[in-house]
Design an enzyme around this catalytic site. Structure first.
Site, short mmCIF file in Angstrom:
data_model
loop_
_atom_site.label_atom_id
_atom_site.label_comp_id
_atom_site.label_asym_id
_atom_site.label_seq_id
_atom_site.Cartn_x
_atom_site.Cartn_y
_atom_site.Cartn_z
N ASP A 56 -10.14 -16.75 82.28
CA ASP A 56 -10.76 -15.73 83.12
C ASP A 56 -11.60 -14.82 82.22
OD1 ASP A 56 -8.84 -14.26 81.74
OD2 ASP A 56 -8.64 -12.84 83.38
N GLU A 93 -3.36 -13.09 92.65
CA GLU A 93 -4.50 -13.69 91.94
C GLU A 93 -5.77 -13.63 92.76
OE1 GLU A 93 -4.75 -14.25 88.95
OE2 GLU A 93 -2.67 -14.32 88.31
N TYR A 138 -10.02 -21.06 87.92
CA TYR A 138 -9.16 -20.05 87.33
C TYR A 138 -7.85 -19.89 88.09
CZ TYR A 138 -6.78 -15.74 86.82
OH TYR A 138 -5.76 -14.84 86.69
#
Length: 372
Positions: free
Chosen positions: A150, A49, A132
């Site tokens: 996102d 991520e 996020y």
DNA sequence: AAGACGTGGGC
DNA sequence: TGCCCAAGTCT
């Protein structure tokens, strides 16, 4: 006012689509196993991520594998030398991510016993983890019902509901909508499904609406103006900055390098000596910043585009017989140049001065300048 | 809260 | 060629 698709309907259709059309990615546990209760390794989810922030899947893949190979567990990353982490990150960009990655690993190792927090709040308190990423890790690795928003999800939602409010103001509304759509049963798959949909079907340009599982309920599709969403603010012009870079080489081929300041642009990365990068191009390049006396040859210029400015760098080369280092740099052997924490702009400058410096020949495609 | 912060690929 | 874009965060 047209009818919007119900949250439950959208959620079910999206999950059914994800079951059939999900992408297989190295950090991901795919639907069959995920539905059987297998969750992805939080370390893998976190690493991917962070790497994926503002970065394409294709660019991330090799770095993800390299990091896992070098540091199989978060404790290994925590114990690593920061310089080695910067070397491994070189080329991926947004280097604050690498600095925060290392800090985050240290906090997880030292304050959490090597175990990632399993709540959104706990995750968000960590360096480099914002709204996020906290929601994504909570949903994907810990099966929490977190609303993941996102760029992909923003695009899907903005079209689905035909949201006229421009970003970033629209995020509050979008987050609420994702929140009601996120199912308690498979929050991680839902989040990943929305992102896959945004990446493969609901694309910025020419979306493949005919293949979209949500097209029937998509207000923008019905209106035929899906490409006009999401509404975005107008972007500013990118100014030009100029400077000079000095590539000093030694008879044995070693190149003189130094380390940049820890903060700011390319913070903590390695560079060749150079001038400051200034806004105007007249007045000429001062050679005051050259690290050694010598016969400096003009190698022309390279250009490099950063997010908020474009750089035109005049490159100079000299072979110097320096037995002592000036300032705070060091002589790096040619053979190990490639493995240094050199950002792409610096590799371009060195390749311009020493065309054979890198084996994988970074083609200096942006080197319009010729020696004057 | 708007600006800083990288890079490579697509068209 | 130049512009747009890609799973944001920090200050």
């Amino acid at each position: 006012m047209q009818q919007t698709i119900s949250a439950r309907d959208a959620s079910q259709k999206l999950l059914a689509w994800y079951d059939r059309h999900h992408r297989d990615l190295p950090w991901r546990v795919s639907p069959p196993m995920a539905k059987a209760g297998v969750t992805a390794d939080p370390y893998h989810v976190w690493l991917s991520e962070v790497m994926l922030q503002q970065t394409t899947v294709q660019a991330v893949k090799p770095y993800f594998h390299k990091f896992l190979s070098l540091w199989p567990r978060v404790s290994n990353l925590a114990a690593a030398d920061t310089e080695e982490v910067m070397k491994a990150w070189a080329g991926l960009g947004y280097y604050a991510r690498a600095r925060n990655l290392k800090k985050c690993a240290e906090v997880v190792a030292r304050e959490h016993g090597g175990i990632f927090p399993d709540s959104e709040d706990g995750l968000k308190a960590l360096p480099g983890i914002g709204d996020y990423t906290a929601a994504a890790i909570a949903a994907i690795a810990f099966n929490r019902r977190s609303a993941v928003l996102d760029g992909n999800v923003e695009r899907v939602i903005s079209r689905l509901d035909r949201i006229e409010t421009p970003l970033p103001a629209a995020r509050t509304q979008m987050r609420a909508r994702v929140g009601e759509m996120t199912p308690a049963g498979r929050p991680g798959d839902f989040a990943q499904g929305m992102m896959d949909l945004g990446a493969t079907i609901c694309t910025p340009k020419r979306p493949a609406c005919a293949l979209c599982p949500l097209n029937h309920g998509c207000l923008a599709f019905r209106a035929g103006d899906q490409e006009d969403f999401p509404k975005k603010p107008v972007k500013k012009a990118r100014p030009l900055r100029v400077g000079a870079a000095f590539v000093a080489s030694r008879a044995d081929g070693a190149v003189y390098l130094r380390k940049r300041a820890e903060d700011g642009l390319l913070g903590g990365m390695t560079e060749v000596p150079g001038t400051a990068w200034t806004a105007r191009k007249d007045g000429g390049i001062t050679l005051d910043a050259r690290p050694f006396e010598g016969d400096w040859e003009d190698c022309g210029t390279i250009s490099h585009v950063f997010t908020h400015f474009e750089l035109r760098l005049s490159v100079y080369r000299a072979e110097v017989c320096a037995r002592n280092d000036s300032a705070n740099g060091w002589w790096e052997p040619l053979a190990s140049l490639e493995a240094q924490a050199l950002p792409t702009v610096m590799k371009k400058a060195i390749a311009r001065a020493l065309p054979h410096a890198f084996s994988s020949a970074i083609s200096p495609s942006v080197n319009e300048g010729t020696p004057e």
